[in-house]
Design an enzyme around this catalytic site. Structure first.
Site, PDB file in Angstrom:
ATOM      1  N   ILE A  71       2.241   4.889  -6.551  1.00 19.62           N
ATOM      2  CA  ILE A  71       3.544   5.360  -6.084  1.00 19.62           C
ATOM      3  C   ILE A  71       4.047   4.665  -7.554  1.00 19.62           C
ATOM      4  CG2 ILE A  71       6.133   5.269  -4.341  1.00 19.62           C
ATOM      5  CD1 ILE A  71       3.420   6.400  -3.055  1.00 19.62           C
ATOM      6  N   GLU A 103     -12.173   0.465  -2.253  1.00 19.02           N
ATOM      7  CA  GLU A 103     -11.359  -0.250  -3.298  1.00 19.02           C
ATOM      8  C   GLU A 103     -10.471  -1.031  -3.686  1.00 19.02           C
ATOM      9  OE1 GLU A 103     -16.445   0.511  -4.869  1.00 19.02           O
ATOM     10  OE2 GLU A 103     -14.340   0.619  -6.631  1.00 19.02           O
ATOM     11  N   ASN A 108      -5.202  -7.639  -6.970  1.00 17.64           N
ATOM     12  CA  ASN A 108      -4.286  -6.650  -6.690  1.00 17.64           C
ATOM     13  C   ASN A 108      -3.802  -7.176  -5.062  1.00 17.64           C
ATOM     14  OD1 ASN A 108      -2.639  -4.677  -5.954  1.00 17.64           O
ATOM     15  ND2 ASN A 108      -3.698  -2.698  -6.830  1.00 17.64           N
ATOM     16  N   TYR A 115      -3.006  -2.236   2.413  1.00 20.27           N
ATOM     17  CA  TYR A 115      -4.260  -1.730   3.517  1.00 20.27           C
ATOM     18  C   TYR A 115      -4.548  -2.071   4.362  1.00 20.27           C
ATOM     19  CZ  TYR A 115      -4.932   1.549  -1.019  1.00 20.27           C
ATOM     20  OH  TYR A 115      -4.560   1.884  -1.645  1.00 20.27           O
TER      21      TYR A 115
END
Length: 148
Positions: A71, A103, A108, A115
């Site tokens: 995004i 993955e 991050n 997620y």
């Protein structure tokens, strides 16, 4: 803002976003090769005829793997990623695919939280997977979600 199929016409824009988001982002040719593969598909969100986000995945049998979800930073935290991921979940379920993998880089943290908030769980760690500056490497976290 409708979700549309990512096509070969979108490869340059997709590469631009990917290169801006990742240390070693994919090139336009990479996207062309991906989208010519019948096992790889993508969805995009546009605003003013420009791609502001997309998701790319591959599927084999009853399994799928998210290859990337991007995004544009100016449009993050506005529900666009949620919209793409929800559209992917629906599409995969409609195709009878029940197992989804991905993955994410260990450094991050926003992506990991995104997620996990969508029901993914950590299943393993792949050491020294992603390259970073100055010839250093970071682990990849392998995540899984059963689609029900």
């Amino acid at each position: 803002m409708p979700i549309k199929q990512l096509t070969l016409k979108d490869c340059a824009e997709a590469a631009y976003l990917h290169q801006a988001a990742f240390y070693k982002g994919w090139k336009e040719q990479d996207f062309q090769e991906f989208l010519q593969n019948p096992l790889i598909q993508g969805l995009k969100i546009e605003e003013n005829h420009q791609i502001i986000g997309y998701i790319l995945w591959q599927h084999v049998g009853e399994e799928a793997e998210i290859l990337t979800l991007i995004i544009d930073p100016l449009h993050q935290r506005k529900g666009k990623g949620n919209k793409l991921l929800s559209a992917l979940f629906k599409r995969l379920k409609d195709q009878g695919i029940m197992h989804l993998f991905l993955e994410v880089a260990e450094d991050n943290k926003p992506a990991q939280l995104f997620y996990i908030n969508h029901g993914f769980i950590l299943i393993s760690k792949r050491p020294k997977y992603y390259s970073r500056k100055q010839n250093t490497f970071i682990s990849a976290l392998n995540l899984y979600k059963k689609l029900v």
